[in-house]
Structures are given as C-alpha cells and as structure tokens.
Design a protein around this motif. Structure first.
Motif, PDB file in Angstrom:
ATOM      1  N   GLN A 115       8.169  10.879   0.201  1.00  0.00           N
ATOM      2  CA  GLN A 115       7.532  10.297  -0.980  1.00  0.00           C
ATOM      3  C   GLN A 115       7.688   8.776  -1.003  1.00  0.00           C
ATOM      4  OE1 GLN A 115       9.151  12.710  -4.326  1.00  0.00           O
ATOM      5  NE2 GLN A 115       7.011  13.287  -4.641  1.00  0.00           N
ATOM      6  N   LEU A 116       8.827   8.284  -0.509  1.00  0.00           N
ATOM      7  CA  LEU A 116       9.028   6.842  -0.439  1.00  0.00           C
ATOM      8  C   LEU A 116       8.000   6.202   0.493  1.00  0.00           C
ATOM      9  CD1 LEU A 116      10.752   4.316  -1.108  1.00  0.00           C
ATOM     10  CD2 LEU A 116      12.146   4.866   0.896  1.00  0.00           C
ATOM     11  N   PHE A 117       7.776   6.815   1.638  1.00  0.00           N
ATOM     12  CA  PHE A 117       6.786   6.289   2.582  1.00  0.00           C
ATOM     13  C   PHE A 117       5.377   6.359   1.993  1.00  0.00           C
ATOM     14  CE2 PHE A 117       9.861   8.106   5.915  1.00  0.00           C
ATOM     15  CZ  PHE A 117      10.634   6.959   5.866  1.00  0.00           C
ATOM     16  N   GLU A 118       5.069   7.465   1.332  1.00  0.00           N
ATOM     17  CA  GLU A 118       3.743   7.609   0.738  1.00  0.00           C
ATOM     18  C   GLU A 118       3.518   6.583  -0.367  1.00  0.00           C
ATOM     19  OE1 GLU A 118       3.732  11.688  -0.428  1.00  0.00           O
ATOM     20  OE2 GLU A 118       3.189  12.429   1.579  1.00  0.00           O
ATOM     21  N   ALA A 119       4.556   6.314  -1.158  1.00  0.00           N
ATOM     22  CA  ALA A 119       4.430   5.315  -2.223  1.00  0.00           C
ATOM     23  C   ALA A 119       4.247   3.923  -1.639  1.00  0.00           C
ATOM     24  CB  ALA A 119       5.669   5.352  -3.117  1.00  0.00           C
ATOM     25  N   THR A 120       4.948   3.637  -0.531  1.00  0.00           N
ATOM     26  CA  THR A 120       4.804   2.343   0.138  1.00  0.00           C
ATOM     27  C   THR A 120       3.377   2.163   0.644  1.00  0.00           C
ATOM     28  OG1 THR A 120       7.143   2.333   0.815  1.00  0.00           O
ATOM     29  CG2 THR A 120       5.631   0.897   2.031  1.00  0.00           C
ATOM     30  N   ALA A 164      14.335  -0.422   8.896  1.00  0.00           N
ATOM     31  CA  ALA A 164      13.710  -1.324   9.866  1.00  0.00           C
ATOM     32  C   ALA A 164      12.332  -0.820  10.281  1.00  0.00           C
ATOM     33  CB  ALA A 164      14.611  -1.473  11.095  1.00  0.00           C
ATOM     34  N   GLN A 165      12.204   0.486  10.463  1.00  0.00           N
ATOM     35  CA  GLN A 165      10.910   1.072  10.812  1.00  0.00           C
ATOM     36  C   GLN A 165       9.901   0.875   9.685  1.00  0.00           C
ATOM     37  OE1 GLN A 165       7.988   4.449  10.950  1.00  0.00           O
ATOM     38  NE2 GLN A 165       9.917   4.882   9.937  1.00  0.00           N
ATOM     39  N   LEU A 180       0.278   2.701   8.433  1.00  0.00           N
ATOM     40  CA  LEU A 180       1.450   3.332   7.828  1.00  0.00           C
ATOM     41  C   LEU A 180       1.385   4.850   7.882  1.00  0.00           C
ATOM     42  CD1 LEU A 180       1.772   0.981   4.728  1.00  0.00           C
ATOM     43  CD2 LEU A 180       2.981   0.831   6.892  1.00  0.00           C
ATOM     44  N   ASP A 181       0.309   5.394   8.447  1.00  0.00           N
ATOM     45  CA  ASP A 181       0.181   6.846   8.543  1.00  0.00           C
ATOM     46  C   ASP A 181       1.302   7.472   9.360  1.00  0.00           C
ATOM     47  OD1 ASP A 181      -2.145   6.763   7.063  1.00  0.00           O
ATOM     48  OD2 ASP A 181      -3.494   6.996   8.772  1.00  0.00           O
ATOM     49  N   THR A 182       1.889   6.713  10.279  1.00  0.00           N
ATOM     50  CA  THR A 182       2.894   7.266  11.198  1.00  0.00           C
ATOM     51  C   THR A 182       4.327   7.207  10.640  1.00  0.00           C
ATOM     52  OG1 THR A 182       3.164   5.119  12.305  1.00  0.00           O
ATOM     53  CG2 THR A 182       1.492   6.615  13.192  1.00  0.00           C
ATOM     54  N   ASN A 242       7.513   9.209  12.403  1.00  0.00           N
ATOM     55  CA  ASN A 242       8.537   8.368  13.022  1.00  0.00           C
ATOM     56  C   ASN A 242       9.903   8.599  12.391  1.00  0.00           C
ATOM     57  OD1 ASN A 242       6.614   7.272  14.671  1.00  0.00           O
ATOM     58  ND2 ASN A 242       6.383   5.380  13.507  1.00  0.00           N
ATOM     59  N   CYS A 243       9.912   8.803  11.083  1.00  0.00           N
ATOM     60  CA  CYS A 243      11.181   9.072  10.388  1.00  0.00           C
ATOM     61  C   CYS A 243      11.801  10.363  10.900  1.00  0.00           C
ATOM     62  CB  CYS A 243      10.938   9.146   8.882  1.00  0.00           C
ATOM     63  SG  CYS A 243      12.388   9.680   7.933  1.00  0.00           S
TER      64      CYS A 243
END
Length: 207
Positions: free
Chosen positions: A85-90, A165-166, A183-185, A189-190
């Motif tokens: 969710q953090l990545f999606e919000a970013t 960092a990623q 940012l789709d990846t 990657n995580c």
C-alpha cells in the motif's frame, strides 16, 4: 499583503511548490514572495535566510509524509500488504502530480539530497534524519512480517535500507523519464529484496 498571522504560511506554501517544481538554488527570495503575494520585506520577519526557509519546507513536507506513512504502515492488515500500500500510495502521488503539472516531480527529499547535500550541512543533516526515520518505519513492518512468517531474512535493518533506497531510486527514474509507470515494479522488487513469495509463487497445498 495578507494578515501578518498568515503571511509566514503563505511564504512556506509558495516555497514548497516552487522548490518541488524548480529546485532550491534557482529560486530567489523576491520570486518566492511574489508567488506568496507578500512584500519581500516580510520574508525576513519570518525566516532568517533562504536556508532557514528550505529547512521549514523540509519539515512541513515531512510532517505531511510521516502522517501518511504512519497511517499506512500501522494499519490493521498483514505487514507485507502495508508495504504494498505504501508503494501504491507513492505511485498515486506521482501520477497525480504529473496530471496536474505535466511532469513527474519526484521526491522533494531526494531532489534536495542531489542538489543541496554537499552545499549546506544543516540541510544534509535534516535529510539524513528523515531518511533514517523512514528506514525505522519500514524496519518495524519488515520485522513484523518476519514474525508473521512471511519472510525468513535475519537482517531486517539492512532490508529496510534497501527498500527505502529502492523506493527513492525508482521515484528518481520516474522523474528522469517523466513516467510514473516506472513505479510499477516497486512491489515485485520489494518481494525480491525480502525473499518473499508473490501469491502466484506460493506453492499449492498438498492434497
């Protein structure tokens, strides 16, 4: 000029928008005050210097971001779901900025790190503190994921640094290529960094 009580906030808001769009070094006090709609003389009533204003902008942005990160990363859901969710919000934030301004603005902290970290020790130190706080927040979630049995790595601290960092690096690429789809990846990657399985990779239960 607006009321004295809100002139400082107008300067801060204008400076944050301008720094996000153009960076710090190219801006002058007069331009910031013009964008804020206040006389130039008002600037030094609230801020001792442009550097002091930059520090205030950093702190204001971190207050907003930390609130958002805390809301996501302390939610009552599985730890890895919170990271996703953090990545999606970013990504959503970068996409919204691109739709508004026509360009991906990137991360204010990352942009200032590249531009300013070798020029002013005060800004360098503050940015270090913020990135350290981000690592702390992600480390807590990774530790919970380990306790939950989702991952088996032992060095959660280093994993948290790698994920922050990623995240920062992928946002930088999105800005460079002006393409928020870069940012789709983030999620895949995580998972790779954590040695976790995607749902498709999870072995089916034995009959």
């Amino acid at each position: 000029m607006g009321r004295t009580s809100d002139a400082g906030q107008k300067i801060l808001t204008a400076a944050q928008s301008l720094i996000e769009l153009r960076g710090y070094s190219a801006l002058g006090v007069a331009e910031i005050c013009k964008a804020a709609g206040v006389p130039k003389g008002s600037f030094y009533y609230f801020y001792d210097s442009k550097e002091a204003l930059a520090l205030a902008v950093i702190d204001e942005h971190w207050t907003q971001q930390r609130t958002a990160w805390t809301h996501i990363l302390t939610a009552d859901t599985d730890p890895l779901h919170r990271l996703r969710q953090l990545f999606e919000a970013t990504q959503a934030t970068q996409q919204a900025g691109q739709q508004t301004c026509g360009t991906v603005s990137g991360c204010l902290f990352g942009n200032l790190t590249l531009e300013m970290s070798n020029q002013t020790e005060a800004i360098r130190t503050r940015l270090q503190q913020i990135f350290q706080a981000q690592v702390d927040m992600v480390d807590t979630v990774i530790t919970q994921a380990r306790e939950h049995g989702d991952i088996t790595l032992t060095d959660t601290r280093e994993a948290a640094r790698s994920i922050v960092a990623q995240l920062e690096g992928q946002v930088l690429f999105a800005k460079l290529y002006n393409n928020a789809q870069r940012l789709d990846t983030l999620w895949a990657n995580c998972l790779a960094l954590l040695g976790a399985h995607t749902p498709q990779q999870t072995p089916a239960p034995t009959p």
